[in-house]
Scaffold this motif. Structure first.
Motif, PDB file in Angstrom:
ATOM      1  N   ILE A  65       0.977  -1.318  -0.068  1.00  0.00           N
ATOM      2  CA  ILE A  65       0.017   0.117  -0.009  1.00  0.00           C
ATOM      3  C   ILE A  65       0.784   1.199  -0.003  1.00  0.00           C
ATOM      4  CG2 ILE A  65      -1.624   1.260   1.488  1.00  0.00           C
ATOM      5  CD1 ILE A  65      -2.716  -1.234   2.485  1.00  0.00           C
ATOM      6  N   ARG A  66       0.998   1.923  -1.159  1.00  0.00           N
ATOM      7  CA  ARG A  66       1.478   3.168  -1.285  1.00  0.00           C
ATOM      8  C   ARG A  66       0.906   4.138  -1.569  1.00  0.00           C
ATOM      9  NH1 ARG A  66       3.884  -0.189   1.011  1.00  0.00           N
ATOM     10  NH2 ARG A  66       5.815  -1.071   0.715  1.00  0.00           N
ATOM     11  N   ASP A  67      -0.137   3.876  -2.433  1.00  0.00           N
ATOM     12  CA  ASP A  67      -1.048   5.004  -2.883  1.00  0.00           C
ATOM     13  C   ASP A  67      -2.510   4.837  -2.445  1.00  0.00           C
ATOM     14  OD1 ASP A  67      -2.767   6.326  -4.568  1.00  0.00           O
ATOM     15  OD2 ASP A  67      -2.449   5.206  -6.456  1.00  0.00           O
ATOM     16  N   PHE A  68      -2.637   5.774  -1.628  1.00  0.00           N
ATOM     17  CA  PHE A  68      -4.007   5.720  -0.799  1.00  0.00           C
ATOM     18  C   PHE A  68      -5.311   6.072  -1.609  1.00  0.00           C
ATOM     19  CE2 PHE A  68      -0.685   6.346   2.334  1.00  0.00           C
ATOM     20  CZ  PHE A  68      -0.842   5.280   3.108  1.00  0.00           C
ATOM     21  N   SER A  69      -5.072   6.375  -2.770  1.00  0.00           N
ATOM     22  CA  SER A  69      -6.209   6.304  -4.009  1.00  0.00           C
ATOM     23  C   SER A  69      -6.290   5.006  -4.667  1.00  0.00           C
ATOM     24  CB  SER A  69      -6.109   7.552  -4.531  1.00  0.00           C
ATOM     25  OG  SER A  69      -4.959   7.577  -5.612  1.00  0.00           O
ATOM     26  N   GLY A  70      -5.281   4.077  -4.552  1.00  0.00           N
ATOM     27  CA  GLY A  70      -5.285   2.916  -5.424  1.00  0.00           C
ATOM     28  C   GLY A  70      -6.288   1.785  -4.791  1.00  0.00           C
ATOM     29  N   ASP A  71      -6.135   0.887  -5.499  1.00  0.00           N
ATOM     30  CA  ASP A  71      -7.352  -0.375  -5.603  1.00  0.00           C
ATOM     31  C   ASP A  71      -6.672  -1.180  -4.246  1.00  0.00           C
ATOM     32  OD1 ASP A  71      -8.459   0.355  -7.701  1.00  0.00           O
ATOM     33  OD2 ASP A  71      -7.697  -1.237  -8.947  1.00  0.00           O
ATOM     34  N   THR A  72      -5.446  -1.297  -4.091  1.00  0.00           N
ATOM     35  CA  THR A  72      -5.087  -2.077  -2.785  1.00  0.00           C
ATOM     36  C   THR A  72      -5.812  -1.654  -1.266  1.00  0.00           C
ATOM     37  OG1 THR A  72      -3.294  -2.967  -3.962  1.00  0.00           O
ATOM     38  CG2 THR A  72      -3.253  -3.108  -1.669  1.00  0.00           C
ATOM     39  N   TYR A  73      -5.464  -0.151  -1.308  1.00  0.00           N
ATOM     40  CA  TYR A  73      -5.914   0.500  -0.060  1.00  0.00           C
ATOM     41  C   TYR A  73      -7.499   0.585  -0.105  1.00  0.00           C
ATOM     42  CZ  TYR A  73      -6.323   4.027   3.618  1.00  0.00           C
ATOM     43  OH  TYR A  73      -6.638   4.517   4.525  1.00  0.00           O
ATOM     44  N   ARG A  74      -8.357   0.645  -1.482  1.00  0.00           N
ATOM     45  CA  ARG A  74      -9.519   0.601  -1.249  1.00  0.00           C
ATOM     46  C   ARG A  74     -10.040  -0.629  -0.909  1.00  0.00           C
ATOM     47  NH1 ARG A  74     -12.638  -1.667  -4.662  1.00  0.00           N
ATOM     48  NH2 ARG A  74     -10.936  -1.755  -6.386  1.00  0.00           N
ATOM     49  N   ARG A  75      -9.317  -1.821  -1.226  1.00  0.00           N
ATOM     50  CA  ARG A  75      -9.922  -3.071  -0.924  1.00  0.00           C
ATOM     51  C   ARG A  75      -9.729  -3.388   0.564  1.00  0.00           C
ATOM     52  NH1 ARG A  75      -7.882  -4.591  -6.199  1.00  0.00           N
ATOM     53  NH2 ARG A  75      -5.829  -5.162  -4.957  1.00  0.00           N
ATOM     54  N   TYR A  76      -8.650  -2.799   1.082  1.00  0.00           N
ATOM     55  CA  TYR A  76      -8.566  -2.838   2.473  1.00  0.00           C
ATOM     56  C   TYR A  76      -9.553  -2.138   3.388  1.00  0.00           C
ATOM     57  CZ  TYR A  76      -6.628  -0.484   6.835  1.00  0.00           C
ATOM     58  OH  TYR A  76      -6.789   0.024   8.148  1.00  0.00           O
ATOM     59  N   LEU A  77      -9.997  -1.045   2.939  1.00  0.00           N
ATOM     60  CA  LEU A  77     -10.838  -0.115   3.506  1.00  0.00           C
ATOM     61  C   LEU A  77     -12.281  -1.111   3.431  1.00  0.00           C
ATOM     62  CD1 LEU A  77     -10.017   3.677   2.303  1.00  0.00           C
ATOM     63  CD2 LEU A  77      -9.747   2.404   4.483  1.00  0.00           C
ATOM     64  N   GLU A  78     -12.637  -1.672   2.269  1.00  0.00           N
ATOM     65  CA  GLU A  78     -13.959  -2.260   2.250  1.00  0.00           C
ATOM     66  C   GLU A  78     -13.829  -3.439   3.074  1.00  0.00           C
ATOM     67  OE1 GLU A  78     -13.869  -3.299  -1.848  1.00  0.00           O
ATOM     68  OE2 GLU A  78     -14.667  -1.367  -2.581  1.00  0.00           O
TER      69      GLU A  78
END
Length: 273
Positions: free
Chosen positions: A135-148
């Motif tokens: 997770i480096r981009d807090f607008s990216g898909d990996t961070y979004r999936r973590y938030l979900e």
């Protein structure tokens, strides 16, 4: 702007948290060398009667049983309808601190792991660096999936993060009681690629300053760590960074002798075995 190797990079922490030290300090290399106790806002005050009762019990098994009894009563874990849940058969109502711990042990990148890392983010201000991928981009898909996953795990649950607050406070009281005067634990982690970690500085061939994920698993047994990778990381972990260890609640959780530890900047020894 460059970041000093002993400092927590700006993208790895929040400006606010819910404990007595900001993330920029508790996540720094200076804190690893000179730790002080970490206290979450209001936990000891809210559960003062529990900690007073624990002080009167010399046996750790009795203290563990009292702690679990208090958790069940304080959060209506066995009778969720008393906490206002009408659909008590729903899976999310059964989400408890024990289920989170089991889920973390099974898959740190799963839903329970996301809730656990989200709690660290909320309480200590340390942002995750990995969950199912870097997770480096807090607008990216990996961070979004973590938030979900974090949101799914928390939705409709019964004060799940408050349960973790009390678990951490109890863990710290037990560590202080069982290891008086001790400030650090020597813990190990087996990895296949040292390059998978964010290396902030190479101090020597075997010694590095790295940025750990917000939450990590370690073992006190070097041989055990060697079963999980070709390289072994040895870390001096401050006791206040220990969130949970399996022997804290004897007989409750299966698995190896695992310590769940807060991340941040850390100096590590790296060796092959």
């Amino acid at each position: 702007m460059t970041t000093r190797a002993d400092s927590l990079p700006p993208g790895a922490h929040l400006p606010i948290n819910r404990c007595n030290l900001p993330a920029s300090i508790l996540g720094s290399l200076s804190y690893q060398a000179h730790p002080v106790p970490l206290r979450l806002d209001g936990v000891e005050e809210l559960h003062r009667s529990l900690f007073a009762a624990l002080d009167a019990l010399p046996d750790p098994g009795e203290r563990a049983r009292l702690f679990m009894t208090h958790m069940a009563a304080a959060f209506s874990l066995e009778h969720p309808e008393e906490a206002g849940h009408s659909d008590t058969a729903h899976d999310r109502v059964r989400a408890t601190y024990l289920r989170l711990l089991r889920g973390w042990a099974f898959d740190p990148d799963g839903q329970e792991g996301a809730v656990f890392k989200g709690w660290v983010e909320s309480r200590f201000g340390l942002l995750p660096r990995h969950h199912g991928g870097p997770i480096r981009d807090f607008s990216g898909d990996t961070y979004r999936r973590y938030l979900e996953a974090r949101s799914r795990g928390l939705y409709g649950s019964n004060a799940l993060e408050a349960q973790l607050d009390l678990l951490y406070a109890y863990c710290q009281v037990e560590l202080a009681r069982q290891r008086p005067g001790q400030t650090h634990l020597t813990l190990y982690r087996g990895v296949n690629r040292v390059a998978d970690f964010e290396v902030l500085q190479e101090q020597s061939r075997n010694r590095r300053v790295v940025l750990l994920n917000s939450l990590n698993s370690f073992t006190p047994e070097r041989e055990r760590a060697g079963e999980f990778g070709d390289f072994i990381l040895e870390v001096q972990v401050p006791l206040p960074k220990v969130i949970f260890y399996h022997r804290l609640l004897p007989g409750v959780l299966r698995g190896e002798d695992e310590f769940v530890v807060l991340g941040g900047v850390a100096e590590v020894e790296c060796a092959t075995h």
